[in-house]
Write a protein that holds these residues in place. Structure first.
Motif, PDB file in Angstrom:
ATOM      1  N   GLU A 163     -19.841   7.841  30.316  1.00  0.00           N
ATOM      2  CA  GLU A 163     -18.686   7.553  31.165  1.00  0.00           C
ATOM      3  C   GLU A 163     -17.393   7.805  30.400  1.00  0.00           C
ATOM      4  O   GLU A 163     -17.311   7.576  29.192  1.00  0.00           O
ATOM      5  N   LEU A 164     -16.363   8.268  31.117  1.00  0.00           N
ATOM      6  CA  LEU A 164     -15.033   8.445  30.571  1.00  0.00           C
ATOM      7  C   LEU A 164     -14.019   7.856  31.544  1.00  0.00           C
ATOM      8  O   LEU A 164     -14.296   7.723  32.745  1.00  0.00           O
ATOM      9  N   ARG A 165     -12.838   7.532  31.023  1.00  0.00           N
ATOM     10  CA  ARG A 165     -11.743   7.070  31.879  1.00  0.00           C
ATOM     11  C   ARG A 165     -11.123   8.265  32.593  1.00  0.00           C
ATOM     12  O   ARG A 165     -10.877   9.305  31.979  1.00  0.00           O
ATOM     13  N   GLY A 189      -6.518  10.663  29.330  1.00  0.00           N
ATOM     14  CA  GLY A 189      -6.432  10.398  27.900  1.00  0.00           C
ATOM     15  C   GLY A 189      -7.771  10.136  27.248  1.00  0.00           C
ATOM     16  O   GLY A 189      -7.838   9.404  26.264  1.00  0.00           O
ATOM     17  N   ASP A 190      -8.840  10.720  27.764  1.00  0.00           N
ATOM     18  CA  ASP A 190     -10.171  10.450  27.250  1.00  0.00           C
ATOM     19  C   ASP A 190     -10.914  11.771  27.068  1.00  0.00           C
ATOM     20  O   ASP A 190     -10.523  12.807  27.620  1.00  0.00           O
ATOM     21  N   ALA A 191     -11.982  11.745  26.303  1.00  0.00           N
ATOM     22  CA  ALA A 191     -12.793  12.942  26.091  1.00  0.00           C
ATOM     23  C   ALA A 191     -14.101  12.543  25.426  1.00  0.00           C
ATOM     24  O   ALA A 191     -14.202  11.484  24.802  1.00  0.00           O
ATOM     25  N   THR A 192     -15.100  13.404  25.564  1.00  0.00           N
ATOM     26  CA  THR A 192     -16.356  13.201  24.858  1.00  0.00           C
ATOM     27  C   THR A 192     -16.935  14.538  24.438  1.00  0.00           C
ATOM     28  O   THR A 192     -16.680  15.571  25.060  1.00  0.00           O
ATOM     29  N   VAL A 251     -21.240  13.512  33.250  1.00  0.00           N
ATOM     30  CA  VAL A 251     -20.400  12.421  32.765  1.00  0.00           C
ATOM     31  C   VAL A 251     -19.638  11.839  33.943  1.00  0.00           C
ATOM     32  O   VAL A 251     -18.966  12.577  34.681  1.00  0.00           O
ATOM     33  N   ARG A 252     -19.753  10.530  34.131  1.00  0.00           N
ATOM     34  CA  ARG A 252     -19.053   9.853  35.221  1.00  0.00           C
ATOM     35  C   ARG A 252     -17.621   9.537  34.799  1.00  0.00           C
ATOM     36  O   ARG A 252     -17.365   9.112  33.665  1.00  0.00           O
ATOM     37  N   LEU A 253     -16.691   9.703  35.721  1.00  0.00           N
ATOM     38  CA  LEU A 253     -15.286   9.375  35.496  1.00  0.00           C
ATOM     39  C   LEU A 253     -14.960   8.113  36.281  1.00  0.00           C
ATOM     40  O   LEU A 253     -15.177   8.065  37.498  1.00  0.00           O
TER      41      LEU A 253
END
Length: 775
Positions: free
Chosen positions: A680-682, A686-689, A765-767
């Motif tokens: 999961e990411l926001r 401002g997020d990343a994986t 990936v879920r946001l």
């Protein structure tokens, strides 16, 4: 048909959206962030090359491109970086809406390399240097649309550390792509404000331990400063002091029940500091600290009174595709790899102050830190040295609340001489923080230029052993605490240790094990920090196509065989490890790895099986590595020509089976892996994986000898940070890309990878809205 639309339509769109385009965030704990009503300046900057007039309020923005922070000014691949592509002046413009005309500030955590900040066409501040934050007062903010314009100067010939006004980027051992490459915030701030809080534990090992607080305000006011010290959600003690001037110092006692911070139990404390005037709270900040006693002595390093042999690596913060411009979750991930996967107890931040998010993660994980000022091998003129002193102050003030940091590097790395300068930098660091020693990594083979008055820990980059000679370390220098801060790299080992170089990566693993074994043999070594954790971009000596292949993991943070040594140095009760130091692949070696094949393991016995049949027992190499907690094994693995058996290794500890690993010899059963670090990411921009794309055998082991292209396709509201086509032949059968969501509603990112022989694989990936766990 002619274009009849107004050329400022994009500016109009941004102005109309205003602050609705920004997400509200809290001030960063421990830093002078603008305040609780600040907004993160992430999405929807307009960016391009600088041109005259670009800072003016009415500048025509039609040719600027929308970008999100953190940001690098030029597209990059994972190799072959061209410094000319970022050596220019650049413009970033940001529209934000203010509801009032009260006091506002903006904070930039890092801009590479120099910056000018303009508000509504007026120059309000300049800043030199790329590795430390700066804060800007924003006068004349208007109610409604405001334009923040930042001119970024990424040219080399700037007289600021580590740059020099001569020589070019290749005179230092790391590239520095330009941009606003760390987070930025803007917001309203109170009339009277806490600009800094230094929370220094004192007498940590005594029952009378206390917390000494130094609180700095930007204006005097009638009132008091209060502090509440909390741990695990419970208040342990509190204190207060009246305000007299702009600096308030007082101690909070009654902390005999606090849990000490340790590498195995990183117990943190929160300190809630409030400025009060009568019944009104004028400002409030939360800082984190940890109670621990760290001492470098001539008999080794001691943490909370017990000897701890420092075991670690050096880290560069640079990444493929983005330079340093990847979000905080990605920076934190490096600390997780170092502590949880490579079992390091210490990391050296070479050769500059690194991301605050990385240091926060070190605090939380129990990873000790050496932090040092920007520089590499050279000291510049008087102006450069003044900037060097400013860097010492900026580094210490920013980071002195981090319990993980145990030494300040106040010498420029491998720059001998300049004793007068280093006496000044060391003295300044000790004035700002009397709780930590100072040091600096030397490279002189004689140590003849070491001046004992300017550092308290003698740190040495030990490349005594050169290629082709038996590996050795210099003995510790008598009478002073001694730490090995670099060794191996590309000087003691091969020029390039890539997964595709089977002999050099095997040698690299052996050298790392030997270095740590030698350091463990003598208590006078405080420890050893080898070079280095990850491959990194460089144009300096012994680089290959702009990359230094010196890491135990590659530039994508994917382990090489040398990482298996570090992975094995952990209690098997915590994690049992069996990692072959060879490829179970019969393409280059039809008869298998042969006699004496290395296996890195923390088990007591290793039993071998081929196609389920017993094939002997691996031999411990304890005699070769007598001082390692867990020495490697050697296995005789010779297979009749034409056979491709399955290998099984069973590991035993305390008389019982604790791990069993299988390795397929049949490449026809290989598959493609596509695995994200985070599910999961926001969805806030401002997020990343990271997503690791790798050729795997049927049991999940990386197949380094795989070639061919992997084509990537991303769907969903985000961007692919990486090349859309990856060459497995160049990357050793594995690579990685990063996924960055756009700011917006919840959704899903789907990355599909396709290889001609291995087929396809998908990462999802879920946001989500709101907070998402970072570890």
């Amino acid at each position: 048909m002619a274009d009849t639309q107004p050329r400022l339509s994009r500016r109009g769109f941004l102005a109309a959206g205003g602050a609705a385009l920004l997400g509200v965030v809290a001030g960063s704990a421990g830093h002078a962030a603008p305040g609780p009503d600040s907004v993160r300046l992430g999405d929807f900057w307009l960016f391009g090359r600088y041109e005259d007039g670009a800072t003016e309020l009415g500048f025509d923005e039609i040719d600027l491109a929308p970008v999100q922070l953190p940001h690098c000014v030029t597209p990059l691949s994972w190799t072959g970086w061209d410094p000319a592509s970022w050596q220019d002046r650049w413009i970033y413009r940001k529209h934000f809406t203010a509801a009032t005309t009260e006091r506002h500030t903006a904070r930039f955590d890092g801009v590479m390399t120099n910056a000018e900040v303009h508000l509504n066409g007026r120059l309000v501040a300049t800043h030199e240097g790329g590795y430390l934050p700066f804060e800007v007062e924003l006068p004349d903010v208007v109610a409604g649309d405001n334009v923040l314009a930042v001119v970024v100067d990424g040219r080399w010939a700037l007289d600021v550390p580590p740059n020099l006004p001569r020589g070019g980027p290749s005179v230092i051992d790391f590239y520095q792509p330009a941009g606003i490459y760390r987070p930025a915030t803007v917001g309203a701030v109170p009339r009277v404000r806490l600009t800094d809080v230094f929370a220094r534990p004192a007498d940590v090992l005594s029952p009378g331990r206390s917390l000494h607080l130094t609180c700095t305000l930007d204006a005097p006011v009638a009132g008091q400063v209060t502090a509440s010290v909390r741990q695990a959600g419970r208040e342990l003690a509190h204190g207060a002091a009246p305000i007299r001037g702009t600096t308030v110092e007082f101690a909070v006692g009654g902390l005999d029940g606090v849990r000490l911070w340790d590498v195995d139990d990183p117990a943190l404390c929160e300190v809630l500091v409030t400025v009060q005037s009568g019944k009104h709270a004028l400002d409030q900040r939360v800082v984190r600290t940890g109670f621990r006693d760290a001492r470098f002595t001539t008999e080794g390093f001691f943490l909370n009174g017990r000897r701890l042999k420092l075991f670690g690596l050096n880290r560069h913060q640079w990444y493929p595709f983005a330079g340093g411009a990847l979000p905080e979750r990605v920076q934190r991930r490096d600390a997780e790899i170092l502590r949880r996967e490579l079992n390091c107890t210490m990391v050296r931040c070479s050769h500059y102050p690194q991301s605050s998010a990385f240091l926060d993660a070190c605090d939380e994980l129990g990873l000790l830190v050496w932090e040092e000022i920007p520089g590499w091998g050279h000291v510049g003129d008087d102006a450069w040295q003044r900037r060097n002193l400013a860097d010492v102050e900026g580094m210490v003030v920013r980071d002195r609340n981090h319990p993980s940091i145990v030494v300040w590097g106040t010498r420029v790395n491998e720059a001998n001489g300049s004793t007068a300068l280093y006496q000044r930098t060391g003295r300044l660091a000790r004035q700002l923080d009397p709780s930590r020693p100072t040091s600096g990594a030397l490279a002189s083979t004689t140590l003849g230029r070491f001046a004992g008055s300017d550092v308290e820990v003698l740190a040495y980059n030990d490349y005594t052993a050169r290629r082709g000679t038996p590996f050795r370390l210099r003995p510790p220098r008598p009478g002073v605490p001694y730490l090995v801060t670099e060794t191996i790299g590309t000087l003691a080992g091969a020029r390039a240790s890539r997964r595709t170089d089977s002999s050099s990566v095997r040698q690299q693993a052996e050298l790392h094990a030997k270095a740590h074994d030698l350091a463990a043999a003598d208590d006078r070594y405080c420890g050893l920090l080898a070079w280095c954790a990850f491959d990194y971009p460089s144009g300096w000596q012994r680089s290959v196509d702009g990359v230094k292949y010196a890491g135990v993991s590659d530039i994508f943070r994917i382990p090489k065989p040398a990482a298996a040594f570090y992975a094995s140095q952990v209690d098997p009760a915590k994690r049992a490890v069996v990692e072959p130091g060879f490829a179970w692949d019969f393409t280059d070696r039809p008869s298998g790895p042969g006699p004496g094949a290395p296996i890195w393991s923390n088990c007591e016995r290793l039993l071998l099986f081929l196609d389920g049949r017993p094939a002997g027992e691996a031999r411990s190499r304890r005699a070769e590595f007598p001082h390692l907690p867990y020495p490697p094994f050697a296995a005789d693995l010779v297979v009749p020509k034409g056979r491709r058996p399955e290998l099984r290794i069973d590991g035993y500890a305390s008389g019982r089976l604790v791990v069993s690993r299988r390795f397929s010899g049949d490449r026809g059963l290989d598959v493609l892996g596509c695995v994200p670090d985070d599910p999961e990411l926001r969805a806030d921009g401002g997020d990343a994986t990271r997503v690791v794309v790798a050729a795997l055998d049927r049991y999940g082991t990386l197949r380094a000898g795989t070639t061919g292209e992997v084509r990537l396709t991303l769907t969903g509201p985000g961007e692919l940070v990486g090349d859309p086509v990856l060459d497995f032949g160049a990357t050793g059968g594995a690579a990685a890309v990063w996924l960055r969501p756009f700011a917006g509603p919840p959704g899903t990112l789907t990355l599909t990878a396709r290889h001609a022989k291995l087929g396809s694989a998908t990462a999802t990936v879920r946001l989500v809205a709101g907070r998402v766990a970072t570890s």
